[in-house]
Write an enzyme that holds these catalytic residues in place. Structure first.
Site, mmCIF file in Angstrom:
data_model
loop_
_atom_site.group_PDB
_atom_site.id
_atom_site.type_symbol
_atom_site.label_atom_id
_atom_site.label_comp_id
_atom_site.label_asym_id
_atom_site.label_seq_id
_atom_site.Cartn_x
_atom_site.Cartn_y
_atom_site.Cartn_z
ATOM 1 N N LYS A 110 -13.390 -0.192 6.020
ATOM 2 C CA LYS A 110 -14.049 -0.824 4.870
ATOM 3 C C LYS A 110 -15.154 -1.771 5.328
ATOM 4 O O LYS A 110 -16.247 -1.759 4.790
ATOM 5 C CB LYS A 110 -13.046 -1.591 4.020
ATOM 6 C CG LYS A 110 -11.621 -1.038 4.032
ATOM 7 C CD LYS A 110 -11.410 0.103 3.078
ATOM 8 C CE LYS A 110 -10.092 0.790 3.386
ATOM 9 N NZ LYS A 110 -9.584 1.652 2.382
ATOM 10 N N TRP A 163 0.850 -1.193 0.000
ATOM 11 C CA TRP A 163 0.000 0.000 0.000
ATOM 12 C C TRP A 163 0.890 1.249 0.000
ATOM 13 O O TRP A 163 1.871 1.312 0.741
ATOM 14 C CB TRP A 163 -0.910 -0.038 1.246
ATOM 15 C CG TRP A 163 -1.780 1.153 1.410
ATOM 16 C CD1 TRP A 163 -2.541 1.751 0.442
ATOM 17 C CD2 TRP A 163 -1.988 1.905 2.606
ATOM 18 N NE1 TRP A 163 -3.224 2.822 0.972
ATOM 19 C CE2 TRP A 163 -2.906 2.933 2.307
ATOM 20 C CE3 TRP A 163 -1.510 1.796 3.911
ATOM 21 C CZ2 TRP A 163 -3.336 3.856 3.255
ATOM 22 C CZ3 TRP A 163 -1.946 2.706 4.856
ATOM 23 C CH2 TRP A 163 -2.839 3.718 4.532
ATOM 24 N N ASP A 200 -1.311 -6.401 8.899
ATOM 25 C CA ASP A 200 -2.231 -5.317 8.560
ATOM 26 C C ASP A 200 -3.535 -5.959 8.103
ATOM 27 O O ASP A 200 -3.581 -6.635 7.068
ATOM 28 C CB ASP A 200 -1.622 -4.455 7.438
ATOM 29 C CG ASP A 200 -2.504 -3.266 7.080
ATOM 30 O OD1 ASP A 200 -3.659 -3.226 7.543
ATOM 31 O OD2 ASP A 200 -2.043 -2.386 6.331
ATOM 32 N N ALA A 245 -6.763 -4.746 7.097
ATOM 33 C CA ALA A 245 -7.619 -3.599 6.740
ATOM 34 C C ALA A 245 -8.885 -4.023 6.016
ATOM 35 O O ALA A 245 -9.810 -3.237 5.874
ATOM 36 C CB ALA A 245 -6.831 -2.618 5.887
HETATM 37 C C1 LMR Z 1 -6.580 2.618 -0.597
HETATM 38 O O1 LMR Z 1 -5.587 1.897 -0.624
HETATM 39 O O2 LMR Z 1 -7.074 3.135 -1.607
HETATM 40 C C2 LMR Z 1 -7.262 2.887 0.728
HETATM 41 O O3 LMR Z 1 -6.616 2.228 1.750
HETATM 42 C C3 LMR Z 1 -7.471 4.334 1.006
HETATM 43 C C4 LMR Z 1 -6.217 5.090 1.254
HETATM 44 O O4 LMR Z 1 -6.201 5.852 2.225
HETATM 45 O O5 LMR Z 1 -5.239 4.990 0.506
#
Ligand code: LMR
Length: 400
Positions: A250, A133, A215, A217
């Protein structure tokens, strides 16, 4: 002093959100930020959340602070949920070994965890997958930790290079290092480890004395609640110490309420007591008190049979809709040249897949078709719908 500041660009995901918002094409397809959208393109408030909010409005009598580590019911309900598997319950002996704190979203949780690592082991390196990410590296390295990458996603096979991952960590990670793992629904690729790979990874981490930092999420949005926590439960079973950053953004659609949990599984209860004091102190010096509203809603939903059932049904609906969309996109891509993509898209989990597109191809989709995905080719499948999938597949195939 502010004249010395240099302008900074927003990160790729934030920049893409701004670009998509500015596009006036009514047929644009927003596959950018990881926000769930329904068939009509809306991100509505869950019925369970609305019901809990109504109840809260009627019964809440104070807005006074809750406490430095947040709402106890929230923390405990979350720990039972993510670590309890099908039973939804963990033993007190495990609970006593866990220090946890409510955090400002999954990002806040990641940062609290990173600060704790910095206090406990300032020279530890945190290893992240390639890719990961976009915000993992800035968030964690801002705590002053060194970061390195391990191989993970193969952009040709569109699967996980598991042997390379293990070989790389084996060769380069040192005792005491931390390995950031995506519990499920890997962001940005959707390519998850299989249960057998988690088993092998957990044994490897134990033998190599590495600490998993999971993580979580997208819990509940991949294959199912118990399936999505398999890896986390495995490392907690095998490894003496584990860090967890969980998010309710989410799965409870509580994005802007910023609800997250950092949890640290310690070797023993005495260490957990110390870790609790550390987490409280870190929270105090960063944001002082965590926000309460969203966490209270989660606690109320998880603590009430009928609200919980309502939430599970809504979570299931979101997950199944994404699985359906994956199936449809896969079928539409399954033509000459698109076969690998077609197989990967239906196999991967959660909101994201990373398609094997070049930066130019991703940009062309944006400029010529108003289809928004990151330059890396990451799509949020929930941004598509039954109507626009044929157009989406056709556009992707046309730029290949
Ligand atoms: C994403 O990866 O799009 C989400 O986790 C939102 C973000 O804050 O980046």
């Amino acid at each position: 002093m502010f004249e010395y500041l240099v302008p900074l660009q927003p990160d790729a995901i934030i920049a893409l959100m701004q670009q998509c918002k500015a596009d006036t094409n009514p047929d644009k397809i927003d596959l950018g930020v990881g926000v769930y959208k329904d068939e009509a393109g809306g991100t509505t408030i869950l019925r369970a959340v609305k019901a809990a909010e109504k109840q809260l409005w009627e019964t809440e009598t104070t807005k006074s602070y809750v406490g430095i580590r947040g709402n106890d019911d929230f923390r405990h309900a979350m720990l039972h949920l993510i670590l309890g598997g099908d039973a939804g319950k963990i033993d007190d002996s495990l609970l006593d070994r866990i220090a946890s704190a409510q955090a400002a979203g999954g990002s806040g949780a990641l940062r609290l965890g990173a600060e704790l690592i910095k206090s406990a082991a300032p020279h530890a390196t945190v290893w992240v997958s390639t890719p990961t990410w976009a915000n993992h590296i800035p968030l964690i390295s801002s705590a002053g930790l060194k970061m390195e990458k391990y191989p993970y996603y193969n952009r040709e096979t569109l699967g996980v290079d598991f042997d390379d991952m293990i070989a790389h960590l084996d060769a380069h990670a040192k005792v005491g290092d931390v390995v950031l793992l995506h519990g499920c629904c890997h962001n940005p690729t959707g390519a998850d480890l299989s249960p057998a790979q988690w088993d092998q990874l957990a044994d490897f981490m134990l033998a190599k004395q590495l600490t998993p930092y999971v993580d979580l999420a997208y819990f509940g949005l991949g294959r199912g609640m118990s399936e999505d926590s398999y890896g986390l439960r495995k490392v907690v079973d095998i490894c003496p110490e584990v860090l967890i950053a969980a998010s309710c953004s989410k799965n409870f659609a509580l994005y802007k309420e910023r609800v997250g949990l950092v949890a640290v599984v310690c070797k023993d209860t005495d260490t957990a007591t110390i870790a609790r004091s550390q987490l409280g102190s870190i929270q105090r010096r960063i944001i002082s008190m965590p926000p309460d509203h969203g966490a209270k809603l989660v606690a109320d939903i998880l603590g009430d049979k009928s609200l919980r059932e309502m939430w599970v049904a809504e979570l299931t609906e979101m997950r199944e809709r994404m699985r359906d969309l994956r199936k449809q996109l896969s079928e539409a891509l399954n033509v000459q040249g698109g076969e690998t993509m077609a197989a990967a898209v239906v196999d991967q989990n959660g909101m994201f897949s990373t398609l094997p597109l070049s930066v130019d191809q991703a940009r062309k989709l944006r400029s010529e078709f108003s289809i928004y995905m990151t330059d890396s080719g990451r799509i949020n499948i929930a941004g598509a719908n039954k109507t626009n999938i044929p157009r989406l597949a056709e556009a992707i195939l046309s730029v290949l």
